[in-house]
Every structure is written in C-alpha cells, then in structure tokens.
Design a protein around this motif. Structure first.
Motif, PDB file in Angstrom:
ATOM      1  N   ILE A 358       5.287 -19.116   6.188  1.00  0.00           N
ATOM      2  CA  ILE A 358       6.488 -18.451   5.667  1.00  0.00           C
ATOM      3  C   ILE A 358       6.113 -17.190   4.891  1.00  0.00           C
ATOM      4  O   ILE A 358       6.865 -16.214   4.881  1.00  0.00           O
ATOM      5  CB  ILE A 358       7.328 -19.418   4.807  1.00  0.00           C
ATOM      6  CG1 ILE A 358       8.751 -18.858   4.666  1.00  0.00           C
ATOM      7  CG2 ILE A 358       6.697 -19.671   3.444  1.00  0.00           C
ATOM      8  CD1 ILE A 358       9.743 -19.840   4.104  1.00  0.00           C
ATOM      9  N   ILE A 359       4.945 -17.183   4.273  1.00  0.00           N
ATOM     10  CA  ILE A 359       4.482 -15.972   3.585  1.00  0.00           C
ATOM     11  C   ILE A 359       4.241 -14.853   4.589  1.00  0.00           C
ATOM     12  O   ILE A 359       4.674 -13.710   4.401  1.00  0.00           O
ATOM     13  CB  ILE A 359       3.202 -16.263   2.778  1.00  0.00           C
ATOM     14  CG1 ILE A 359       3.522 -17.178   1.580  1.00  0.00           C
ATOM     15  CG2 ILE A 359       2.561 -14.967   2.299  1.00  0.00           C
ATOM     16  CD1 ILE A 359       2.300 -17.664   0.839  1.00  0.00           C
ATOM     17  N   ILE A 360       3.565 -15.194   5.689  1.00  0.00           N
ATOM     18  CA  ILE A 360       3.243 -14.175   6.705  1.00  0.00           C
ATOM     19  C   ILE A 360       4.508 -13.615   7.347  1.00  0.00           C
ATOM     20  O   ILE A 360       4.690 -12.390   7.442  1.00  0.00           O
ATOM     21  CB  ILE A 360       2.306 -14.775   7.777  1.00  0.00           C
ATOM     22  CG1 ILE A 360       0.938 -15.101   7.157  1.00  0.00           C
ATOM     23  CG2 ILE A 360       2.157 -13.813   8.957  1.00  0.00           C
ATOM     24  CD1 ILE A 360       0.004 -15.829   8.088  1.00  0.00           C
ATOM     25  N   PHE A 361       5.413 -14.496   7.781  1.00  0.00           N
ATOM     26  CA  PHE A 361       6.620 -14.017   8.445  1.00  0.00           C
ATOM     27  C   PHE A 361       7.566 -13.324   7.476  1.00  0.00           C
ATOM     28  O   PHE A 361       8.282 -12.390   7.864  1.00  0.00           O
ATOM     29  CB  PHE A 361       7.326 -15.177   9.164  1.00  0.00           C
ATOM     30  CG  PHE A 361       6.645 -15.593  10.440  1.00  0.00           C
ATOM     31  CD1 PHE A 361       6.699 -14.784  11.564  1.00  0.00           C
ATOM     32  CD2 PHE A 361       5.944 -16.785  10.515  1.00  0.00           C
ATOM     33  CE1 PHE A 361       6.073 -15.149  12.743  1.00  0.00           C
ATOM     34  CE2 PHE A 361       5.308 -17.167  11.686  1.00  0.00           C
ATOM     35  CZ  PHE A 361       5.370 -16.350  12.800  1.00  0.00           C
ATOM     36  N   SER A 362       7.581 -13.739   6.218  1.00  0.00           N
ATOM     37  CA  SER A 362       8.405 -13.049   5.219  1.00  0.00           C
ATOM     38  C   SER A 362       7.886 -11.636   4.984  1.00  0.00           C
ATOM     39  O   SER A 362       8.676 -10.689   4.835  1.00  0.00           O
ATOM     40  CB  SER A 362       8.407 -13.830   3.907  1.00  0.00           C
ATOM     41  OG  SER A 362       9.025 -15.095   4.060  1.00  0.00           O
ATOM     42  N   ILE A 363       6.572 -11.480   4.957  1.00  0.00           N
ATOM     43  CA  ILE A 363       5.984 -10.147   4.798  1.00  0.00           C
ATOM     44  C   ILE A 363       6.382  -9.244   5.959  1.00  0.00           C
ATOM     45  O   ILE A 363       6.739  -8.073   5.773  1.00  0.00           O
ATOM     46  CB  ILE A 363       4.445 -10.241   4.681  1.00  0.00           C
ATOM     47  CG1 ILE A 363       4.056 -10.879   3.329  1.00  0.00           C
ATOM     48  CG2 ILE A 363       3.797  -8.865   4.832  1.00  0.00           C
ATOM     49  CD1 ILE A 363       2.577 -11.162   3.202  1.00  0.00           C
ATOM     50  N   LEU A 364       6.357  -9.788   7.172  1.00  0.00           N
ATOM     51  CA  LEU A 364       6.750  -9.004   8.347  1.00  0.00           C
ATOM     52  C   LEU A 364       8.222  -8.602   8.273  1.00  0.00           C
ATOM     53  O   LEU A 364       8.586  -7.464   8.626  1.00  0.00           O
ATOM     54  CB  LEU A 364       6.475  -9.800   9.625  1.00  0.00           C
ATOM     55  CG  LEU A 364       4.999 -10.070   9.956  1.00  0.00           C
ATOM     56  CD1 LEU A 364       4.880 -10.971  11.177  1.00  0.00           C
ATOM     57  CD2 LEU A 364       4.244  -8.760  10.181  1.00  0.00           C
ATOM     58  N   ILE A 365       9.068  -9.524   7.819  1.00  0.00           N
ATOM     59  CA  ILE A 365      10.491  -9.211   7.662  1.00  0.00           C
ATOM     60  C   ILE A 365      10.672  -8.093   6.640  1.00  0.00           C
ATOM     61  O   ILE A 365      11.437  -7.138   6.858  1.00  0.00           O
ATOM     62  CB  ILE A 365      11.276 -10.465   7.218  1.00  0.00           C
ATOM     63  CG1 ILE A 365      11.458 -11.434   8.386  1.00  0.00           C
ATOM     64  CG2 ILE A 365      12.629 -10.086   6.625  1.00  0.00           C
ATOM     65  CD1 ILE A 365      12.526 -11.018   9.383  1.00  0.00           C
ATOM     66  N   ILE A 366       9.978  -8.181   5.527  1.00  0.00           N
ATOM     67  CA  ILE A 366      10.102  -7.181   4.456  1.00  0.00           C
ATOM     68  C   ILE A 366       9.608  -5.814   4.930  1.00  0.00           C
ATOM     69  O   ILE A 366      10.246  -4.786   4.674  1.00  0.00           O
ATOM     70  CB  ILE A 366       9.331  -7.641   3.206  1.00  0.00           C
ATOM     71  CG1 ILE A 366      10.019  -8.869   2.594  1.00  0.00           C
ATOM     72  CG2 ILE A 366       9.243  -6.522   2.180  1.00  0.00           C
ATOM     73  CD1 ILE A 366       9.208  -9.557   1.514  1.00  0.00           C
ATOM     74  N   ILE A 367       8.470  -5.802   5.649  1.00  0.00           N
ATOM     75  CA  ILE A 367       7.961  -4.537   6.195  1.00  0.00           C
ATOM     76  C   ILE A 367       9.001  -3.912   7.115  1.00  0.00           C
ATOM     77  O   ILE A 367       9.289  -2.710   7.042  1.00  0.00           O
ATOM     78  CB  ILE A 367       6.636  -4.767   6.954  1.00  0.00           C
ATOM     79  CG1 ILE A 367       5.514  -5.131   5.972  1.00  0.00           C
ATOM     80  CG2 ILE A 367       6.252  -3.516   7.752  1.00  0.00           C
ATOM     81  CD1 ILE A 367       4.229  -5.551   6.653  1.00  0.00           C
ATOM     82  N   GLY A 368       9.565  -4.732   7.973  1.00  0.00           N
ATOM     83  CA  GLY A 368      10.584  -4.232   8.897  1.00  0.00           C
ATOM     84  C   GLY A 368      11.811  -3.710   8.179  1.00  0.00           C
ATOM     85  O   GLY A 368      12.384  -2.679   8.569  1.00  0.00           O
ATOM     86  N   MET A 369      12.240  -4.392   7.100  1.00  0.00           N
ATOM     87  CA  MET A 369      13.407  -3.945   6.352  1.00  0.00           C
ATOM     88  C   MET A 369      13.143  -2.629   5.622  1.00  0.00           C
ATOM     89  O   MET A 369      14.021  -1.760   5.549  1.00  0.00           O
ATOM     90  CB  MET A 369      13.841  -5.038   5.374  1.00  0.00           C
ATOM     91  CG  MET A 369      14.393  -6.283   6.060  1.00  0.00           C
ATOM     92  SD  MET A 369      14.807  -7.623   4.937  1.00  0.00           S
ATOM     93  CE  MET A 369      16.246  -6.951   4.132  1.00  0.00           C
ATOM     94  N   PHE A 370      11.935  -2.464   5.081  1.00  0.00           N
ATOM     95  CA  PHE A 370      11.577  -1.194   4.453  1.00  0.00           C
ATOM     96  C   PHE A 370      11.624  -0.067   5.478  1.00  0.00           C
ATOM     97  O   PHE A 370      12.126   1.029   5.208  1.00  0.00           O
ATOM     98  CB  PHE A 370      10.185  -1.282   3.821  1.00  0.00           C
ATOM     99  CG  PHE A 370      10.212  -1.721   2.384  1.00  0.00           C
ATOM    100  CD1 PHE A 370      10.686  -0.876   1.394  1.00  0.00           C
ATOM    101  CD2 PHE A 370       9.757  -2.978   2.023  1.00  0.00           C
ATOM    102  CE1 PHE A 370      10.718  -1.279   0.057  1.00  0.00           C
ATOM    103  CE2 PHE A 370       9.790  -3.400   0.695  1.00  0.00           C
ATOM    104  CZ  PHE A 370      10.272  -2.538  -0.292  1.00  0.00           C
ATOM    105  N   TYR A 371      11.092  -0.357   6.673  1.00  0.00           N
ATOM    106  CA  TYR A 371      11.087   0.662   7.728  1.00  0.00           C
ATOM    107  C   TYR A 371      12.516   0.960   8.193  1.00  0.00           C
ATOM    108  O   TYR A 371      12.870   2.122   8.435  1.00  0.00           O
ATOM    109  CB  TYR A 371      10.238   0.195   8.907  1.00  0.00           C
ATOM    110  CG  TYR A 371       9.969   1.277   9.920  1.00  0.00           C
ATOM    111  CD1 TYR A 371       8.893   2.139   9.764  1.00  0.00           C
ATOM    112  CD2 TYR A 371      10.794   1.438  11.026  1.00  0.00           C
ATOM    113  CE1 TYR A 371       8.639   3.143  10.689  1.00  0.00           C
ATOM    114  CE2 TYR A 371      10.558   2.442  11.958  1.00  0.00           C
ATOM    115  CZ  TYR A 371       9.476   3.292  11.784  1.00  0.00           C
ATOM    116  OH  TYR A 371       9.234   4.297  12.697  1.00  0.00           O
ATOM    117  N   GLY A 372      13.320  -0.091   8.318  1.00  0.00           N
ATOM    118  CA  GLY A 372      14.715   0.093   8.705  1.00  0.00           C
ATOM    119  C   GLY A 372      15.475   0.928   7.693  1.00  0.00           C
ATOM    120  O   GLY A 372      16.253   1.818   8.058  1.00  0.00           O
ATOM    121  N   ASN A 373      15.259   0.636   6.411  1.00  0.00           N
ATOM    122  CA  ASN A 373      15.918   1.413   5.354  1.00  0.00           C
ATOM    123  C   ASN A 373      15.445   2.867   5.381  1.00  0.00           C
ATOM    124  O   ASN A 373      16.236   3.804   5.179  1.00  0.00           O
ATOM    125  CB  ASN A 373      15.622   0.780   3.999  1.00  0.00           C
ATOM    126  CG  ASN A 373      16.371   1.459   2.869  1.00  0.00           C
ATOM    127  OD1 ASN A 373      17.598   1.468   2.843  1.00  0.00           O
ATOM    128  ND2 ASN A 373      15.633   2.039   1.927  1.00  0.00           N
TER     129      ASN A 373
END
Length: 524
Positions: A358-373
């Motif tokens: 969950i740490i790894i996939f949460s990090i990927l989600i956060i990276i994607g959200m930063f890029y999306g923003n």
C-alpha cells in the motif's frame, strides 16, 4: 441389555445389509454418556452394556405409510425421512419409522451413500427418543454434536459438514455475482467509483480465503460484463430493419456477453489464487501479481481481441480531474495497474497487516496526482496560443435512438443532426469541432458526399459515420472543411467482433458486416 427390533414394511429394504443393532447400541451409549443426570462413567470401555436395559423398534417403511403417520400425529400432509415415537418408558423407548423413498431421494440429491444416510437417520431417531430436538439453533447444535460423535464411532464422517459447505458455496456464489454487478457502477453514468473499489476488493478478499475459485471468479466476471456492456445491444433497435431481424438474438447476446466476461474477467482472480496456493512467498507480492494479471488481461481484451477499449478501471477516476489527468503520465492501462494494485493492497493491509504494497501504490498515486495537477495548472497558465478544439458528446440513450419504422428512423436522424448543430453552436470560437464515432446518422458515399450541416457551424469538423465504397461498409472518421466538403475519410482497422464484423461468418448471425480500413495513416 439393549435390544433392537426390526420390522420391514417395504421389501426394497431387504437389499441393503445394515447393522441396525450396532448403530442403536452406540447411539444409546453415547447419549447416556452425554446425559449428566445419569451417573455413568464417561468411558465406553468401562461401561457395562449388559446392565443397560433399553428396547428400540425400527420400522422400515415407505413414503405412503410415513405420510399417513406424519399427517395423523404432526398434521403435516407430506412424507418425511424419519419419525420417532416415544413411549415415555425409560426401557421401552419407542419406535423409529424410516421411509425408503425419501431417504433414497435425499441420498441421490445430496450425493450421500445410502447406507450411511440410513445410519444417520437411525442415530437421529434414537436421540429423539432420548428427548433431543432441533426446534431452535441451540438445541439443533447440541443434537448434531451427539450425532457427529456417534457416526464417527462407526466410521461415518460428519454429514452436516457437507451441507454447511454447500450452503457456504452458495453464499460465495451470491456474493460473487453481487460484487461483479456493483463493480460496474463506478463508470458513467453512475460514477460511484467507491463501489468499484468495494467490488474488486471484496472479490480479492474472497479468493484469498478459498482454494477453489474458478466458479466464483467466473460468476463475478459474468455479472461485471453483463452490467457493464448489455447496452451495446441497443444498437440493434436504432435501425428498424435490424431490429426486426436481430431482436430474437438479444437474450442470446446478453448470455454471450456473460460467457465471454466470465472467461476474461475471472482470469486475474484465478491467476492470483493459483499463485497464493502454489508460491511459498510473502503475501506482500500478491497485490502486484493481481495488478499485473488484471492489466495484462485488460490489454488482451481491449487491444488484441476485441478492438474496443471500453471501461478500463482507470475510467473510474474521470470524476477526479487531478487523478484522471495522471493518465497523461501513466496512460489508461498504467493507471489501471496502480488502482488495481492499491485495491488489493488495502485488502492485504486489513487482512494480513502488510504495509509495503500500500505504501508503494500510494506513492504512485500521489506522483500521478502531482503530475495531473501540474498539467492542469500548466494548461490554465500557458501563454502559448494553441488551437481550440470543441468536443461534442450528444449522450443520447438507446431509447432516444430507437425507431420502429423507416419513416421514424429518418425523422430521428434529421432531429439528431439538429441536436448536433445546436450542441456545437455554443459560445466560443473553436478552430475545429469533433463529434463522436458514428454520430452522423446517414451513410457517407465516399468521394461523392458533402456534409451540408457543417455550413451552419462555419468551422472544420471531424465526425464519425458509416461510409460506403466499392460495395463495402466502413466505420469511418470524416474530416470536412467549414463548407462541408469532405477532405479525408479514414476507416477503422481494428473492428469489434459481432458488433462490426462476423468472426464466425454466418454461423452466428450479427448485424456487423463492416470491412476494415487500409491501416494507420497520417492525416494533415
């Protein structure tokens, strides 16, 4: 001394050799051991059987006789498997009636050995003579525990385990269907993304608890496919001639969608469960296996086999612009991998306290959200004068498109063009207007047609339509200038089976008889 008397009222019983006396003896001794009011040692070996005075009569009958007894003494006018009649005397305990017909039927239906089932009914009947009953759950569990103990002494396994296992299997099947159905609700028009997470996460939890998951996984896939894609059959009713010819195939079509969905969407669960059972690995790896399996199956389904990239799991993020814009980094399939992995990781965290996935996939989600923003902010602040593209989505239901006559079909087509023009004529100055696939309701004759409605828009358009050339129909993209003159026609090459072409020829008739285009090309 324990005495057992046998009275045969139906000759069919003579075929079976059953040690009635031994079964009754063990049942009585075990029941006495369980009765705390009797001062008897709990060890069967130390119990003096000769000093126990009990008599039991077993009447081996049929449905006809036992139904009359059932109606007379219990006011139930139907046969049953066993009836016990107590005398009230501690030694002359009573009579046990067993029906051959019902017992044989139950044995076949429940897939039990007939003699073992009869043995169980004898034990059941003896315990009734001791006063045991099953009118409520507590009493039933008490009675069943004694029955199980007696049967184990004569080498018969727990008869209730099979029934409980069967009931549990039925519940798992129902859960699988429900989870598959609610998984589809994360997509338009419902956009309940959290139900998709519950559906997939719930099914992942179920497969982690079971050894055999093929049936339940296929039920999930069937329900998910039908609830997600049933609407594709609406296209049959847009053209009245097609409706008359193919409406009989609507139900088989839904069944076909369910079968294909069962085969496709079950695979990630089956693969993951197989790895769970075969690999001697930490559970931390399973979310990754599940995510890879789902993503690979998605690619096979969307791009290799079917030609329609509908409903990747990443689409549940469309209501969350910051997350959905991360598809510019990961792609639709990449974001699907991350979301599926996150769902499985949540289950592993709850179930097995595993934190790394969950740490790894949460990090990927956060990276994607930063890029999306970042992408959103960039588009808002960009000083570069880019082209303005207007995308028009009529979003008409199947009922709105349906017609029941050729006249109505033509009237609907003309009305749909008016709606397209109205939608495309909103405020603003777009450089080009894009309409969806097959949104133009008339056939385009290649090199001869002109889109007259475009003059009202005074802008170049790209619109989907069915085109005709050299005796073949195509699913085409039409590029026209602001005067409606067609500049380019590109025809789709990766067609959808059944919907756009017949993969098995005329063996399975379908309305789709399109021809594929010449392949990718650059359009300027």
């Amino acid at each position: 001394m324990i005495k057992t008397f046998i009275d045969i009222h139906d000759s069919r019983w003579k075929k079976y050799k059953i040690d009635y006396a031994n079964i009754v003896n063990i049942a009585i001794i075990t029941a006495l051991q369980k009765t705390t009011k009797n001062k008897i040692k709990k060890s069967t070996n130390n119990l003096n059987i000769d000093k126990i005075k009990r008599e039991v009569s077993i009447i081996l009958t049929n449905d006809f006789e036992i139904q009359k007894l059932n109606k007379k003494y219990r006011n139930i006018n139907k046969p049953t498997n066993v009836l016990s009649f107590e005398t009230g005397d501690i030694e002359l305990m009573g009579d046990i009636y067993i029906s051959f017909d019902t017992t044989m039927h139950e044995s076949k239906y429940q897939k039990k050995d007939f003699i073992e089932h009869v043995s169980h009914l004898i034990v059941h009947g003896v315990l009734h003579l001791f006063g045991y009953d099953h009118l409520n759950k507590k009493d039933a569990e008490k009675m069943e525990s004694v029955e199980i103990k007696v049967l184990s002494k004569i080498g018969i396994s727990n008869p209730y385990k099979q029934q409980k296992s069967k009931n549990k299997n039925i519940l798992f099947s129902i859960y699988s269907l429900l989870l598959g159905a609610i998984t589809s609700l994360g997509f338009a028009p419902f956009n309940l993304w959290w139900l998709t997470i519950i559906g997939i996460g719930g099914m992942y939890y179920l497969i982690s608890e079971r050894k055999k998951v093929i049936k339940d996984s296929m039920l999930f896939g069937m329900a998910y496919a039908i609830t997600s894609f049933w609407w594709v059959l609406n296209s049959i009713f847009v053209v009245p001639e097609l409706a008359n010819q193919f409406k009989v195939w609507v139900i088989p079509g839904i069944i076909g969608i369910g079968i294909v969905g069962a085969l496709i969407f079950s695979l990630p669960f089956i693969i993951t469960n197989h790895c769970m059972r075969r690999l001697n690995a930490s559970t931390e790896i399973y979310p990754f296996i599940f995510a890879v399996s789902w993503t690979f199956v998605l690619w096979l389904r969307e791009w290799l086999f079917t030609g329609f990239p509908w409903n990747p799991i990443s689409n549940i993020s469309l209501g969350l612009p910051i997350l959905s814009n991360s598809m510019s980094l990961w792609g639709a399939i990449g974001l699907t991998f991350i979301i599926i992995g996150l769902i499985a990781s949540i289950v592993e965290l709850i179930k097995n306290k595993k934190k790394i996935p969950i740490i790894i996939f949460s990090i990927l989600i956060i990276i994607g959200m930063f890029y999306g923003n970042y992408n959103i902010k960039k588009s808002e602040n960009d000083t570069y004068k880019s082209k303005i593209i207007r995308i028009v989505q009529p979003a008409q239901t199947g009922e709105q498109k349906a017609s029941h006559s050729r006249e109505q079909a033509i009237a609907n087509a003309k009305e749909n063009i008016k709606k397209l023009v109205n939608l495309a004529s909103k405020k603003g100055a777009p450089d080009i207007i894009i309409f969806p696939e097959t949104s133009y309701p008339f056939i385009i004759l290649q090199d001869k047609d002109k889109l007259d409605f475009v003059k009202n828009l005074n802008q170049p358009v790209i619109i989907g339509a069915t085109s005709w050339q050299s005796g073949n129909f195509y699913n085409s993209m039409i590029v026209a200038d602001k005067d409606g003159v067609i500049k380019k026609i590109y025809s789709k090459t990766h067609l959808v089976p059944f919907g756009e072409y017949r993969p098995f020829g005329d063996i399975i008739p379908t309305p789709g008889q399109l021809k594929k285009g010449d392949g990718p090309e650059e359009i300027i």
